[in-house]
Motif scaffolding. Structure first.
Motif, PDB file in Angstrom:
ATOM      1  N   GLN A 132       9.462 -18.348  34.495  1.00  0.00           N
ATOM      2  CA  GLN A 132       9.375 -19.267  33.364  1.00  0.00           C
ATOM      3  C   GLN A 132       8.330 -20.351  33.613  1.00  0.00           C
ATOM      4  O   GLN A 132       7.566 -20.718  32.703  1.00  0.00           O
ATOM      5  CB  GLN A 132      10.738 -19.901  33.098  1.00  0.00           C
ATOM      6  N   ALA A 133       8.270 -20.875  34.827  1.00  0.00           N
ATOM      7  CA  ALA A 133       7.274 -21.900  35.146  1.00  0.00           C
ATOM      8  C   ALA A 133       5.860 -21.337  35.035  1.00  0.00           C
ATOM      9  O   ALA A 133       4.952 -21.998  34.505  1.00  0.00           O
ATOM     10  CB  ALA A 133       7.525 -22.448  36.550  1.00  0.00           C
ATOM     11  N   ILE A 134       5.650 -20.119  35.523  1.00  0.00           N
ATOM     12  CA  ILE A 134       4.330 -19.484  35.404  1.00  0.00           C
ATOM     13  C   ILE A 134       3.978 -19.262  33.937  1.00  0.00           C
ATOM     14  O   ILE A 134       2.820 -19.445  33.524  1.00  0.00           O
ATOM     15  CB  ILE A 134       4.316 -18.158  36.189  1.00  0.00           C
ATOM     16  N   SER A 135       4.961 -18.897  33.131  1.00  0.00           N
ATOM     17  CA  SER A 135       4.715 -18.700  31.703  1.00  0.00           C
ATOM     18  C   SER A 135       4.307 -20.006  31.025  1.00  0.00           C
ATOM     19  O   SER A 135       3.433 -20.013  30.149  1.00  0.00           O
ATOM     20  CB  SER A 135       5.969 -18.125  31.036  1.00  0.00           C
ATOM     21  N   VAL A 136       4.924 -21.114  31.433  1.00  0.00           N
ATOM     22  CA  VAL A 136       4.563 -22.415  30.859  1.00  0.00           C
ATOM     23  C   VAL A 136       3.128 -22.784  31.230  1.00  0.00           C
ATOM     24  O   VAL A 136       2.351 -23.273  30.396  1.00  0.00           O
ATOM     25  CB  VAL A 136       5.553 -23.498  31.334  1.00  0.00           C
ATOM     26  N   ILE A 137       2.750 -22.540  32.485  1.00  0.00           N
ATOM     27  CA  ILE A 137       1.372 -22.821  32.911  1.00  0.00           C
ATOM     28  C   ILE A 137       0.381 -21.977  32.115  1.00  0.00           C
ATOM     29  O   ILE A 137      -0.654 -22.464  31.645  1.00  0.00           O
ATOM     30  CB  ILE A 137       1.223 -22.559  34.419  1.00  0.00           C
ATOM     31  N   TYR A 138       0.702 -20.712  31.950  1.00  0.00           N
ATOM     32  CA  TYR A 138      -0.177 -19.820  31.189  1.00  0.00           C
ATOM     33  C   TYR A 138      -0.287 -20.268  29.732  1.00  0.00           C
ATOM     34  O   TYR A 138      -1.375 -20.244  29.138  1.00  0.00           O
ATOM     35  CB  TYR A 138       0.358 -18.392  31.279  1.00  0.00           C
ATOM     36  N   LEU A 139       0.830 -20.702  29.156  1.00  0.00           N
ATOM     37  CA  LEU A 139       0.810 -21.169  27.772  1.00  0.00           C
ATOM     38  C   LEU A 139      -0.041 -22.428  27.633  1.00  0.00           C
ATOM     39  O   LEU A 139      -0.814 -22.571  26.671  1.00  0.00           O
ATOM     40  CB  LEU A 139       2.240 -21.437  27.297  1.00  0.00           C
ATOM     41  N   MET A 140       0.071 -23.354  28.576  1.00  0.00           N
ATOM     42  CA  MET A 140      -0.751 -24.566  28.514  1.00  0.00           C
ATOM     43  C   MET A 140      -2.236 -24.233  28.647  1.00  0.00           C
ATOM     44  O   MET A 140      -3.089 -24.854  27.992  1.00  0.00           O
ATOM     45  CB  MET A 140      -0.315 -25.542  29.612  1.00  0.00           C
ATOM     46  N   PHE A 141      -2.558 -23.244  29.475  1.00  0.00           N
ATOM     47  CA  PHE A 141      -3.955 -22.826  29.604  1.00  0.00           C
ATOM     48  C   PHE A 141      -4.466 -22.231  28.293  1.00  0.00           C
ATOM     49  O   PHE A 141      -5.596 -22.509  27.867  1.00  0.00           O
ATOM     50  CB  PHE A 141      -4.079 -21.811  30.741  1.00  0.00           C
ATOM     51  N   LEU A 142      -3.636 -21.433  27.623  1.00  0.00           N
ATOM     52  CA  LEU A 142      -4.044 -20.858  26.341  1.00  0.00           C
ATOM     53  C   LEU A 142      -4.223 -21.941  25.278  1.00  0.00           C
ATOM     54  O   LEU A 142      -5.132 -21.858  24.442  1.00  0.00           O
ATOM     55  CB  LEU A 142      -3.004 -19.833  25.879  1.00  0.00           C
ATOM     56  N   ILE A 143      -3.355 -22.957  25.308  1.00  0.00           N
ATOM     57  CA  ILE A 143      -3.501 -24.057  24.348  1.00  0.00           C
ATOM     58  C   ILE A 143      -4.817 -24.790  24.573  1.00  0.00           C
ATOM     59  O   ILE A 143      -5.525 -25.148  23.624  1.00  0.00           O
ATOM     60  CB  ILE A 143      -2.299 -25.015  24.461  1.00  0.00           C
ATOM     61  N   TYR A 144      -5.178 -25.002  25.831  1.00  0.00           N
ATOM     62  CA  TYR A 144      -6.454 -25.661  26.126  1.00  0.00           C
ATOM     63  C   TYR A 144      -7.631 -24.800  25.664  1.00  0.00           C
ATOM     64  O   TYR A 144      -8.595 -25.309  25.078  1.00  0.00           O
ATOM     65  CB  TYR A 144      -6.549 -25.937  27.627  1.00  0.00           C
ATOM     66  N   ILE A 145      -7.556 -23.496  25.914  1.00  0.00           N
ATOM     67  CA  ILE A 145      -8.626 -22.589  25.487  1.00  0.00           C
ATOM     68  C   ILE A 145      -8.764 -22.588  23.968  1.00  0.00           C
ATOM     69  O   ILE A 145      -9.866 -22.462  23.416  1.00  0.00           O
ATOM     70  CB  ILE A 145      -8.347 -21.168  26.005  1.00  0.00           C
ATOM     71  N   PHE A 146      -7.649 -22.760  23.269  1.00  0.00           N
ATOM     72  CA  PHE A 146      -7.664 -22.716  21.808  1.00  0.00           C
ATOM     73  C   PHE A 146      -8.551 -23.810  21.215  1.00  0.00           C
ATOM     74  O   PHE A 146      -9.126 -23.635  20.135  1.00  0.00           O
ATOM     75  CB  PHE A 146      -6.229 -22.853  21.289  1.00  0.00           C
ATOM     76  N   PHE A 147      -8.696 -24.934  21.899  1.00  0.00           N
ATOM     77  CA  PHE A 147      -9.484 -26.053  21.383  1.00  0.00           C
ATOM     78  C   PHE A 147     -10.941 -26.010  21.858  1.00  0.00           C
ATOM     79  O   PHE A 147     -11.682 -26.968  21.633  1.00  0.00           O
ATOM     80  CB  PHE A 147      -8.850 -27.382  21.804  1.00  0.00           C
ATOM     81  N   GLN A 148     -11.351 -24.933  22.516  1.00  0.00           N
ATOM     82  CA  GLN A 148     -12.739 -24.795  22.952  1.00  0.00           C
ATOM     83  C   GLN A 148     -13.455 -23.791  22.046  1.00  0.00           C
ATOM     84  O   GLN A 148     -12.829 -22.926  21.440  1.00  0.00           O
ATOM     85  CB  GLN A 148     -12.805 -24.309  24.408  1.00  0.00           C
ATOM     86  N   ASN A 149     -14.766 -23.937  21.975  1.00  0.00           N
ATOM     87  CA  ASN A 149     -15.518 -22.925  21.240  1.00  0.00           C
ATOM     88  C   ASN A 149     -15.682 -21.681  22.106  1.00  0.00           C
ATOM     89  O   ASN A 149     -15.363 -21.681  23.295  1.00  0.00           O
ATOM     90  CB  ASN A 149     -16.882 -23.471  20.792  1.00  0.00           C
ATOM     91  N   LEU A 150     -16.171 -20.626  21.504  1.00  0.00           N
ATOM     92  CA  LEU A 150     -16.223 -19.342  22.189  1.00  0.00           C
ATOM     93  C   LEU A 150     -17.114 -19.391  23.418  1.00  0.00           C
ATOM     94  O   LEU A 150     -16.763 -18.854  24.481  1.00  0.00           O
ATOM     95  CB  LEU A 150     -16.716 -18.264  21.215  1.00  0.00           C
ATOM     96  N   ASN A 151     -18.242 -20.061  23.321  1.00  0.00           N
ATOM     97  CA  ASN A 151     -19.177 -20.114  24.440  1.00  0.00           C
ATOM     98  C   ASN A 151     -18.583 -20.883  25.618  1.00  0.00           C
ATOM     99  O   ASN A 151     -18.660 -20.445  26.778  1.00  0.00           O
ATOM    100  CB  ASN A 151     -20.486 -20.758  23.981  1.00  0.00           C
ATOM    101  N   ASP A 152     -17.957 -22.038  25.334  1.00  0.00           N
ATOM    102  CA  ASP A 152     -17.360 -22.827  26.414  1.00  0.00           C
ATOM    103  C   ASP A 152     -16.167 -22.110  27.039  1.00  0.00           C
ATOM    104  O   ASP A 152     -15.933 -22.212  28.249  1.00  0.00           O
ATOM    105  CB  ASP A 152     -16.922 -24.196  25.881  1.00  0.00           C
ATOM    106  N   ALA A 153     -15.399 -21.407  26.220  1.00  0.00           N
ATOM    107  CA  ALA A 153     -14.255 -20.672  26.764  1.00  0.00           C
ATOM    108  C   ALA A 153     -14.716 -19.576  27.719  1.00  0.00           C
ATOM    109  O   ALA A 153     -14.120 -19.359  28.782  1.00  0.00           O
ATOM    110  CB  ALA A 153     -13.432 -20.082  25.623  1.00  0.00           C
ATOM    111  N   ARG A 154     -15.787 -18.898  27.362  1.00  0.00           N
ATOM    112  CA  ARG A 154     -16.315 -17.861  28.248  1.00  0.00           C
ATOM    113  C   ARG A 154     -16.869 -18.467  29.531  1.00  0.00           C
ATOM    114  O   ARG A 154     -16.714 -17.897  30.619  1.00  0.00           O
ATOM    115  CB  ARG A 154     -17.391 -17.070  27.521  1.00  0.00           C
ATOM    116  N   LYS A 155     -17.510 -19.619  29.430  1.00  0.00           N
ATOM    117  CA  LYS A 155     -18.010 -20.281  30.632  1.00  0.00           C
ATOM    118  C   LYS A 155     -16.868 -20.726  31.533  1.00  0.00           C
ATOM    119  O   LYS A 155     -16.977 -20.685  32.762  1.00  0.00           O
ATOM    120  CB  LYS A 155     -18.865 -21.490  30.241  1.00  0.00           C
TER     121      LYS A 155
END
Length: 281
Positions: free
Chosen positions: A62-85
């Motif tokens: 569950q803790a790993i899932s929360v970390i992964y979810l927070m990472f996805l939320i951060y990626i969601f607010f980046q543009n495609l180029n920055d996310a790939r970088k």
């Protein structure tokens, strides 16, 4: 002096752990921080519905899932180029365009064509539907979702080229072999682990009045039943366990059964718990 975050560099830096690159330091710091959160979750998060092999294991998941979810939320607010970088900064092997594979070039029903379609997605179909069966726990609903996904692949071929597959790849290899194997294994696992199965259909769709009555009264029964098999005659160890339990249950009754009437009961009521006789009892 560490470089600013706005201008990351790959030059080696001398730290407490030796000469390391900036990328290694950043990734190591993120990994250790994530590991700390996992250990925190193992001790502070609530227990879920799973207890095997141990609740601590599922708290870590569950803790790993929360970390992964927070990472996805951060990626969601980046543009495609920055996310790939960002993903390329974490792992240089990522962020590289993938080569699309065609699955509908040779649709002749022969072994060479079938062998060319066997890749990692065959295992992904099987294990994916194994997990979905554990979640849905209704074979009827699993088959509906399985067939509907293949229909969606047909309708989205113009957007996703790798959805273009041969007819036998859709309905024989995917649905009738891989998906069926995953659903069958998942439902068998639910039965083996005595997991509660679900009926996602409406009560109006349950045939017969008796079926509707069982479903109605089943709503007021316990959520789950715990079955236990003593296995007294299956092994010597099981026999010894049952024998020990029987002895410890029946021996305290000797004081009430050796002397008829209430003579022994009155005698025991006059013995102090601190007395050796009372302690022995």
């Amino acid at each position: 002096m560490l470089p600013s975050l706005g201008q990351p560099t790959m030059l080696p830096l001398t730290t407490l752990f030796g000469t390391l690159s900036y990328r290694v330091l950043m990734c190591s710091g993120i990994a250790v921080a994530a590991l700390f959160f996992v250990f925190y979750g193992m001790t502070q998060l609530r227990d879920g519905p799973f207890i095997r092999p141990h609740p601590v294991f599922w708290r870590a998941v569950q803790a790993i899932s929360v970390i992964y979810l927070m990472f996805l939320i951060y990626i969601f607010f980046q543009n495609l180029n920055d996310a790939r970088k960002l993903v390329a900064f974490i792992d240089p092997a990522l962020g590289v365009p993938l080569q699309e594979r065609a699955y509908a070039d040779d649709c002749r029903l022969k072994w060479s064509s079938i062998y060319q379609q066997l890749d990692v997605f065959v295992a992904a179909h099987t294990f994916g539907w194994f997990g979905k069966a554990l979640i849905l726990r209704d074979e009827w609903l699993c088959w509906i979702v399985s067939v509907m996904f293949e229909v969606m692949e047909y309708s989205l071929q113009h957007q996703l080229p790798n959805f273009a597959e041969c007819w036998w790849d859709h309905w024989i290899l995917d649905v009738l072999i891989c998906n069926w194997l995953g659903i069958w294994a998942g439902m068998k696992t639910c039965k083996y682990l005595a997991m509660k199965t679900y009926n996602w259909r409406s009560i109006r769709d349950i045939p017969g009045m008796s079926g509707k009555m069982r479903r109605t009264f089943g709503q007021f029964t316990p959520h789950s039943w715990v079955s236990f098999d003593w296995a007294a005659a299956k092994s010597f160890k099981g026999y010894c366990v049952v024998l020990i339990v029987t002895i410890f249950v029946t021996v305290p009754l000797r004081s009430y059964s050796l002397v008829p009437g209430k003579r022994n009961e009155c005698l025991l009521s006059q013995i102090s718990p601190m007395d050796p006789a009372g302690t022995f009892h």
